[in-house]
Design an enzyme around this catalytic site. Structure first.
Site, PDB file in Angstrom:
ATOM      1  N   ARG A 193       0.765  -1.314   0.034  1.00 53.98           N
ATOM      2  CA  ARG A 193      -0.172  -0.070  -0.178  1.00 53.98           C
ATOM      3  C   ARG A 193       0.817   1.372  -0.035  1.00 53.98           C
ATOM      4  O   ARG A 193       1.457   1.431  -0.900  1.00 53.98           O
ATOM      5  CB  ARG A 193      -0.912   0.108   1.254  1.00 53.98           C
ATOM      6  CG  ARG A 193      -1.704  -1.213   1.366  1.00 53.98           C
ATOM      7  CD  ARG A 193      -2.753  -1.634   0.342  1.00 53.98           C
ATOM      8  NE  ARG A 193      -3.643  -2.571   0.944  1.00 53.98           N
ATOM      9  CZ  ARG A 193      -4.205  -3.551   0.163  1.00 53.98           C
ATOM     10  NH1 ARG A 193      -4.153  -3.691  -0.857  1.00 53.98           N
ATOM     11  NH2 ARG A 193      -4.911  -4.359   0.668  1.00 53.98           N
TER      12      ARG A 193
ATOM     13  N   ASP B  19      -0.259 -13.290   0.375  1.00 59.97           N
ATOM     14  CA  ASP B  19      -1.124 -12.381   0.080  1.00 59.97           C
ATOM     15  C   ASP B  19      -1.608 -11.498   1.115  1.00 59.97           C
ATOM     16  O   ASP B  19      -2.774 -11.165   1.343  1.00 59.97           O
ATOM     17  CB  ASP B  19      -2.370 -13.105  -0.692  1.00 59.97           C
ATOM     18  CG  ASP B  19      -2.991 -12.141  -1.298  1.00 59.97           C
ATOM     19  OD1 ASP B  19      -2.721 -10.880  -1.733  1.00 59.97           O
ATOM     20  OD2 ASP B  19      -4.278 -12.626  -1.844  1.00 59.97           O
TER      21      ASP B  19
HETATM   22  O1  DOR Z   1      -8.084 -10.846  -1.072  1.00 57.12           O
HETATM   23  C1  DOR Z   1      -7.613  -9.846  -1.846  1.00 57.12           C
HETATM   24  N1  DOR Z   1      -6.825  -8.930  -1.529  1.00 57.12           N
HETATM   25  N2  DOR Z   1      -7.553 -10.116  -3.169  1.00 57.12           N
HETATM   26  C2  DOR Z   1      -7.221  -9.580  -4.182  1.00 57.12           C
HETATM   27  O2  DOR Z   1      -7.062  -9.694  -5.287  1.00 57.12           O
HETATM   28  C3  DOR Z   1      -6.553  -8.052  -3.709  1.00 57.12           C
HETATM   29  C4  DOR Z   1      -6.290  -7.893  -2.266  1.00 57.12           C
HETATM   30  C5  DOR Z   1      -6.174  -6.833  -1.850  1.00 57.12           C
HETATM   31  O3  DOR Z   1      -5.309  -5.923  -2.566  1.00 57.12           O
HETATM   32  O4  DOR Z   1      -6.566  -6.315  -1.104  1.00 57.12           O
HETATM   33 ZN    ZN Z   2      -2.834 -10.097  -3.589  1.00 54.92          ZN
HETATM   34 ZN    ZN Z   3      -4.976 -11.737  -5.861  1.00 54.27          ZN
END
Ligand code: DOR
Ligand code: ZN
Ligand code: ZN
Length: 448
Positions: free
Chosen positions: A65, A310
Site C-alpha cells: 500500500r 497475500d
Molecule cells: O483478497 C484480496 N485482496 N484479493 C485481491 O485480489 C486483492 C487484495 C487486496 O489488494 O486487498
Molecule cells: Zn494479492
Molecule cells: Zn489476487
C-alpha cells in the site's frame, strides 16, 4: 581480514540439510560458512545458541500500500511486519493508488519506499495501456508484471485476447514473469449483478459470485491465450482443485507455468467463513474442504511451486459492512505465515525442505533473484533465524502491520522468529525492530 560480523553456533539450512556451523558476513554478503575455528576475525560476534537459520525468506505476494492507501499500511509498517514475520525480501503488488503501471508510477513508488524500507522490496507493475511502455518498466527494474483478471485495474483491456497475447509476447522477449490473479471478470460481474438485483448481500453470496468456475475459466483462458507466446505465467493464490489440475496438466506438457498457494487457502475453509464472517472475505474466497485437500496434495506432489502470504492489509472498519459487496477483500499475512507453517512441520504435515523451497528457493528462481534464496558463500546475507521449539499464541495486538486483525488471532503456534538479518544487518531482534528505514534495498535486476 577482519569481516563485519560472524554468527556462531548456527543450525543452518544448507542444501537440504541442517548443519552446525558459523557464518561470516562482509559488506552485506555471506563471506564464509564453516566451523567456528575457520572463521575470520570479526568486528562483531553473535552467538546464535543453536537457533535454526534459514535463507532469508521471500514473500512474493504482498500489498504494501502506502501512497494513497497509507492509512491501511505504509512501507515502514509493512516492512516491519515482514521482518517480524521472518521475510527479508517481499514483492509488492501494483493495485495501489495510483496503480503502479508506468515507469513514472514505478519510480515514484521506489522513491517513496527507499528511505522507509526495513527489508528488501521488489515491485510488480500492472500492464500499461501502450505496450511500447513495457521495456521502460522492465528497465526501471520491475520484478515482473501482475495482471488482475477479475476487474480492470491496469491498462490492458481484459476482454481482448489479442491484446493479452501481444502483451505476453512483449514480456516474454524481456524474460520477466507475469503473475496473475485468475478470476474471469465477465463471469464474476454477471454473477454479482444477478445477486445484487436479488438483494443478496450475505457472506455466502460472495461465494456464489466468486465460484470455482470463475477461477477455472480464467486459468483455462490464460493458458490458451499464452500458448504461442513463450511467456512465464505464475498463477497467484490458486484455490480450487480444478484450477490446480489445469495448471499441473499444462506443466506436464512442458509449458513454463508455475503457481502459488496462500496459507489462508491451506488452513481455512468455508467452515471458517461461517465462523469468522466478513473478516475472512478475500478473493479468491475460502473453499470447501475437498479443495483444501487438493492444495495439500499439490504441495506434496510438486504441482504447487511457491507460497505467498497475500498480505492484504485494510482498516478494520473496512472489514465489516451491512452488505458483503462493500467489504474490502483480504487479510494481513506477513506475521502469521511462518509460525503457521512451522506448526505444520511440527505436526509432520510439511517438511522443512518443502518450506524453504516454497518460501525461498522457488520464488528466487521464478523472479530471478539470483543472490537470494540459499545460504551460500557470495549470496546476500539475508537470514531468518528461528526458535523452532518456542510455542506462543498469535496476538494481533502485537502486529507491526497497521492491520491488527487475523483469523489466526489466539491460535497456538510454534516456531518464533527471533532475528531477521537483512543485507548483513540485524533488523528484527527478539520482538523489536532494531534498524532504521533504508536498511532494506530495492530489488533491482542484476543486483539479485
Ligand atoms: O483478497 C484480496 N485482496 N484479493 C485481491 O485480489 C486483492 C487484495 C487486496 O489488494 O486487498
Ligand atoms: Zn494479492
Ligand atoms: Zn489476487
Amino acid at each position: 581480514m577482519i569481516v563485519d560480523s560472524v554468527l556462531t553456533n548456527a543450525k543452518a539450512y544448507i542444501n537440504g540439510q541442517i548443519i552446525d556451523c558459523s557464518i561470516a558476513i562482509e559488506e552485506g554478503k555471506i563471506q564464509k560458512i564453516g566451523k567456528e575455528t575457520q572463521m575470520p576475525q570479526a568486528d562483531e560476534k553473535t552467538d546464535l545458541h543453536n537457533l535454526l537459520v534459514l535463507p532469508g525468506l521471500i514473500d512474493e505476494h504482498v500489498h504494501l500500500r502506502d501512497e494513497g492507501k497509507a492509512y491501511k499500511e505504509d512501507f515502514s509498517s509493512g516492512t516491519a511486519a515482514a521482518a517480524a514475520g521472518g521475510f527479508t525480501t517481499v514483492l509488492d503488488m501494483p493495485n495501489n493508488d495510483p496503480v503502479t503501471m508506468s515507469i513514472g508510477t514505478l519510480r515514484n513508488r521506489m522513491e517513496t519506499a527507499h528511505r522507509k524500507i526495513l527489508v528488501n522490496v521488489g515491485f510488480y507493475s500492472e500492464f500499461p495501456k501502450k505496450l511500447t511502455e513495457i521495456p521502460d518498466i522492465v528497465e526501471g527494474d520491475a520484478v515482473g508484471f501482475k495482471i488482475f483478471m477479475g476487474c480492470q485495474i491496469g491498462g490492458l483491456y481484459l476482454d481482448d485476447d489479442q491484446a493479452l497475447q501481444d502483451a505476453f509476447k512483449e514480456v516474454a522477449k524481456l524474460n520477466r514473469p507475469v503473475a496473475v490473479h485468475a478470476e474471469d471478470r465477465a463471469m464474476l460481474t454477471a454473477n454479482e449483478q444477478k445477486l445484487n438485483q436479488a438483494k443478496k448481500t450475505g457472506t455466502a453470496d460472495f461465494l456464489r459470485a466468486h465460484t470455482e468456475a470463475v477461477e477455472l475459466k480464467s486459468i483455462q483462458r490464460l493458458l490458451k491465450v499464452s500458448e504461442q507466446t513463450n511467456v512465464r505465467l505464475h498463477f497467484c493464490h490458486v484455490s480450487t482443485e480444478e484450477g490446480l489440475n489445469a495448471i499441473a496438466e499444462a506443466k506436464k506438457s512442458g509449458r513454463k507455468v508455475t503457481c502459488e498457494v496462500t496459507p489462508n487457502h491451506l488452513l481455512l475453509s468455508i467452515d471458517d467463513l461461517k465462523r469468522y464472517g466478513q473478516m475472512v472475505i478475500m478473493a479468491p474466497p475460502l473453499r470447501d474442504r475437498n479443495h483444501v485437500d487438493a492444495l495439500w496434495k499439490g504441495l506434496a506432489d510438486g504441482s504447487v511451486d511457491t507460497l505467498g502470504s497475500d498480505h492484504a492489509p485494510h482498516a478494520q472498519t473496512e472489514k465489516s459492512a451491512s452488505s458483503v459487496w462493500d467489504v474490502k477483500v483480504g487479510v494481513p499475512g506477513l506475521e502469521t505465515t511462518l509460525p503457521l507453517l512451522m506448526t505444520k512441520i511440527k505436526k509432520n504435515q510439511l517438511t522443512i525442505v518443502q518450506t524453504v523451497q516454497l518460501l525461498a528457493e522457488k520464488p528466487a528462481e521464478i523472479f530471478g533473484l539470483d543472490d537470494r534464496g540459499r545460504l551460500e558463500q557470495g549470496k546476500n546475507a539475508d537470514l531468518t533465524i528461528i526458535d523452532f521449539n518456542s510455542q506462543f499464541k498469535i496476538d494481533v495486538s502485537k502486529f507491526k502491520s497497521k492491520a491488527k486483525f487475523s483469523p489466526y488471532d489466539g491460535w497456538d503456534v510454534q516456531g518464533k522468529v527471533v532475528k531477521a538479518i537483512v543485507n548483513g544487518r540485524i533488523v528484527f531482534d527478539e520482538g523489536e525492530i532494531v534498524a532504521t528505514g533504508g536498511s532494506g534495498f530495492i530489488v533491482r535486476r542484476g543486483s539479485g
